[in-house]
Design an enzyme around this catalytic site. Structure first.
Site, PDB file in Angstrom:
ATOM      1  N   LYS A  35      66.888  47.365  41.879  1.00  0.00           N
ATOM      2  CA  LYS A  35      66.879  48.161  42.791  1.00  0.00           C
ATOM      3  C   LYS A  35      68.492  48.136  43.481  1.00  0.00           C
ATOM      4  O   LYS A  35      68.913  47.326  43.873  1.00  0.00           O
ATOM      5  CB  LYS A  35      65.784  47.698  43.982  1.00  0.00           C
ATOM      6  CG  LYS A  35      65.722  48.917  44.924  1.00  0.00           C
ATOM      7  CD  LYS A  35      64.506  48.470  45.856  1.00  0.00           C
ATOM      8  CE  LYS A  35      64.543  47.825  47.092  1.00  0.00           C
ATOM      9  NZ  LYS A  35      65.371  48.621  48.104  1.00  0.00           N
ATOM     10  N   ASP A  62      66.937  53.605  45.167  1.00  0.00           N
ATOM     11  CA  ASP A  62      66.148  53.572  46.377  1.00  0.00           C
ATOM     12  C   ASP A  62      66.827  54.278  47.756  1.00  0.00           C
ATOM     13  O   ASP A  62      67.374  53.512  48.511  1.00  0.00           O
ATOM     14  CB  ASP A  62      65.702  52.331  46.922  1.00  0.00           C
ATOM     15  CG  ASP A  62      64.651  51.927  48.017  1.00  0.00           C
ATOM     16  OD1 ASP A  62      64.112  52.987  48.352  1.00  0.00           O
ATOM     17  OD2 ASP A  62      64.653  50.915  48.898  1.00  0.00           O
ATOM     18  N   LEU A  63      67.097  55.603  47.388  1.00  0.00           N
ATOM     19  CA  LEU A  63      67.836  56.080  48.716  1.00  0.00           C
ATOM     20  C   LEU A  63      67.047  57.078  49.600  1.00  0.00           C
ATOM     21  O   LEU A  63      67.476  57.765  50.269  1.00  0.00           O
ATOM     22  CB  LEU A  63      68.875  57.052  47.886  1.00  0.00           C
ATOM     23  CG  LEU A  63      69.865  56.400  46.981  1.00  0.00           C
ATOM     24  CD1 LEU A  63      70.856  57.199  46.520  1.00  0.00           C
ATOM     25  CD2 LEU A  63      70.627  55.229  47.647  1.00  0.00           C
ATOM     26  N   LYS A  64      65.659  57.061  49.254  1.00  0.00           N
ATOM     27  CA  LYS A  64      64.683  57.667  50.271  1.00  0.00           C
ATOM     28  C   LYS A  64      65.033  59.075  50.772  1.00  0.00           C
ATOM     29  O   LYS A  64      65.428  59.440  51.942  1.00  0.00           O
ATOM     30  CB  LYS A  64      64.491  56.767  51.428  1.00  0.00           C
ATOM     31  CG  LYS A  64      64.076  55.578  50.859  1.00  0.00           C
ATOM     32  CD  LYS A  64      63.419  54.701  52.060  1.00  0.00           C
ATOM     33  CE  LYS A  64      63.081  53.342  51.953  1.00  0.00           C
ATOM     34  NZ  LYS A  64      63.977  52.359  51.163  1.00  0.00           N
ATOM     35  N   HIS A  66      65.010  62.758  51.805  1.00  0.00           N
ATOM     36  CA  HIS A  66      64.119  63.660  52.778  1.00  0.00           C
ATOM     37  C   HIS A  66      64.872  64.826  53.315  1.00  0.00           C
ATOM     38  O   HIS A  66      65.920  64.783  54.045  1.00  0.00           O
ATOM     39  CB  HIS A  66      63.742  62.763  53.927  1.00  0.00           C
ATOM     40  CG  HIS A  66      62.735  63.402  54.860  1.00  0.00           C
ATOM     41  ND1 HIS A  66      62.151  62.828  55.928  1.00  0.00           N
ATOM     42  CD2 HIS A  66      62.376  64.595  54.829  1.00  0.00           C
ATOM     43  CE1 HIS A  66      61.343  63.532  56.525  1.00  0.00           C
ATOM     44  NE2 HIS A  66      61.480  64.721  55.945  1.00  0.00           N
ATOM     45  N   ASP A  67      64.671  65.994  52.631  1.00  0.00           N
ATOM     46  CA  ASP A  67      65.497  67.256  53.171  1.00  0.00           C
ATOM     47  C   ASP A  67      64.871  68.341  52.626  1.00  0.00           C
ATOM     48  O   ASP A  67      63.542  68.060  52.228  1.00  0.00           O
ATOM     49  CB  ASP A  67      66.887  67.118  52.273  1.00  0.00           C
ATOM     50  CG  ASP A  67      68.043  67.659  53.118  1.00  0.00           C
ATOM     51  OD1 ASP A  67      67.954  68.785  53.482  1.00  0.00           O
ATOM     52  OD2 ASP A  67      69.099  66.890  53.398  1.00  0.00           O
ATOM     53  N   PRO A  69      63.767  71.545  50.172  1.00  0.00           N
ATOM     54  CA  PRO A  69      63.492  71.595  48.625  1.00  0.00           C
ATOM     55  C   PRO A  69      64.649  71.770  47.801  1.00  0.00           C
ATOM     56  O   PRO A  69      64.970  71.101  46.923  1.00  0.00           O
ATOM     57  CB  PRO A  69      62.820  72.619  48.475  1.00  0.00           C
ATOM     58  CG  PRO A  69      61.815  72.821  49.901  1.00  0.00           C
ATOM     59  CD  PRO A  69      63.036  72.447  50.869  1.00  0.00           C
ATOM     60  N   ALA A  70      65.561  72.548  48.176  1.00  0.00           N
ATOM     61  CA  ALA A  70      66.981  72.791  47.379  1.00  0.00           C
ATOM     62  C   ALA A  70      67.764  71.456  47.268  1.00  0.00           C
ATOM     63  O   ALA A  70      68.021  71.121  46.334  1.00  0.00           O
ATOM     64  CB  ALA A  70      67.855  73.875  47.952  1.00  0.00           C
ATOM     65  N   THR A 126      57.554  50.928  57.026  1.00  0.00           N
ATOM     66  CA  THR A 126      57.039  49.635  57.857  1.00  0.00           C
ATOM     67  C   THR A 126      57.855  49.139  59.028  1.00  0.00           C
ATOM     68  O   THR A 126      56.924  48.474  60.033  1.00  0.00           O
ATOM     69  CB  THR A 126      56.919  48.327  56.850  1.00  0.00           C
ATOM     70  OG1 THR A 126      58.304  48.159  56.260  1.00  0.00           O
ATOM     71  CG2 THR A 126      56.262  48.489  55.553  1.00  0.00           C
ATOM     72  N   GLY A 217      63.579  40.626  46.778  1.00  0.00           N
ATOM     73  CA  GLY A 217      65.174  40.553  47.083  1.00  0.00           C
ATOM     74  C   GLY A 217      65.655  38.941  47.518  1.00  0.00           C
ATOM     75  O   GLY A 217      65.713  38.460  46.344  1.00  0.00           O
ATOM     76  N   ARG A 218      65.432  38.779  48.615  1.00  0.00           N
ATOM     77  CA  ARG A 218      66.053  37.255  49.073  1.00  0.00           C
ATOM     78  C   ARG A 218      65.282  36.123  48.346  1.00  0.00           C
ATOM     79  O   ARG A 218      66.041  35.193  48.064  1.00  0.00           O
ATOM     80  CB  ARG A 218      66.046  37.237  50.548  1.00  0.00           C
ATOM     81  CG  ARG A 218      67.383  38.162  51.068  1.00  0.00           C
ATOM     82  CD  ARG A 218      66.712  38.321  52.588  1.00  0.00           C
ATOM     83  NE  ARG A 218      65.505  39.332  52.714  1.00  0.00           N
ATOM     84  CZ  ARG A 218      65.026  39.798  53.892  1.00  0.00           C
ATOM     85  NH1 ARG A 218      65.629  39.275  55.097  1.00  0.00           N
ATOM     86  NH2 ARG A 218      63.824  40.202  53.815  1.00  0.00           N
TER      87      ARG A 218
END
Ligand code: C5P
Length: 245
Positions: A35, A62-64, A66-67, A69-70, A126, A217-218
């Protein structure tokens, strides 16, 4: 259920500079998935995805996003063209953005000869709790209702899966059978420190609850012997699969 454990475990390359991340990934025997999160991507740029792909690894980017549509479409098209096979978007972007992003990702991969990606929707981070959702965003819906509602919105918009807590996996799986992906962080193998994760589950339990992939991860990256820690996670999945067969 036959489980190939290394295909289910995604190691999060957090807290490393680009050279360390590439070196870590290439040295970890049997590793299939990594990841790449915001921290590594911002420092290393898109090349890190290509470099990991060149090492034969599968990449969860994993850049999430959120914007509008274009912009979501453009970002997902580019991410898929790099060869990222799992890409995160926020379900809150809404159905038009999700649909456009999904279509653009498939197009970007196809044009570039890359594998078709799966977009994963993030439902509720979370780090939120219900009180703050109400106070700061005027969202009165409880998290237990909001997570499945946003998962349903995403599935209806052709998104291929969700990121969720392992504790939400069983409920979401009952609504969304495979191949809908459920990718769960918050995994702690036996004897690993929980660290800042408060609601954790072991690898085998998370798969049993319906997770398709585990983000770890850790417990691996900070282990004294990361190879041994990764193998131990794989063994936990194999022993469960043997118990079931
Ligand atoms: O080190 P650890 O196993 O806790 O790493 C979990 C990874 O999953 C980190 O990259 C973290 O940012 C990510 N993550 C998370 N909880 C979420 C979403 C993502 O821990 N709800």
């Amino acid at each position: 259920m036959a489980i190939n454990p290394a295909d289910r475990i995604i190691v999060a390359l957090d807290g490393m500079d680009p050279d360390q991340a590439l070196d870590f990934a290439v040295r970890l025997e049997g590793l299939r998935w990594v990841k790449v999160g915001l921290e590594l991507f911002v420092q290393a740029g898109p090349e890190v995805v290509s470099q990991l792909r060149d090492q034969g690894l599968r990449v969860f980017l994993d850049l999430k996003f959120h914007d509008i549509p274009a912009t979501m479409s453009g970002a997902c098209r580019r991410a898929a063209a790099l060869g990222a096979e799992l890409i995160t978007v926020h379900a809150c972007a809404g159905s038009a953005a999700l649909q456009a992003a999904q279509a653009a990702a498939l197009e970007g991969a196809q044009i570039s000869g890359q594998p078709p990606p799966t977009l994963l929707a993030v439902t509720v981070l979370t780090s939120w709790d219900e009180q703050r959702l109400q106070k700061e965003l005027a969202i009165s819906q409880g998290i237990a209702e909001r997570v499945p509602a946003l998962a349903q919105l995403s599935a209806t918009a052709s998104i291929g899966g969700c990121v969720c807590s392992p504790l939400e996996a069983a409920a979401l799986r009952s609504q969304h059978p495979e191949p809908f992906a459920l990718v769960t962080p918050g995994i702690r193998p036996k004897d690993a420190a929980a660290g800042d994760q408060s609601r954790v589950m072991g690898p085998a339990e998370a798969i049993a609850a319906g997770a398709s992939h585990l983000v770890i991860g850790r417990p691996v990256t900070r282990a004294a012997d990361p190879g041994a820690a990764f193998s131990a996670c794989c063994r936990e999945l194999v022993s469960r699969s043997e118990r079931l067969s």
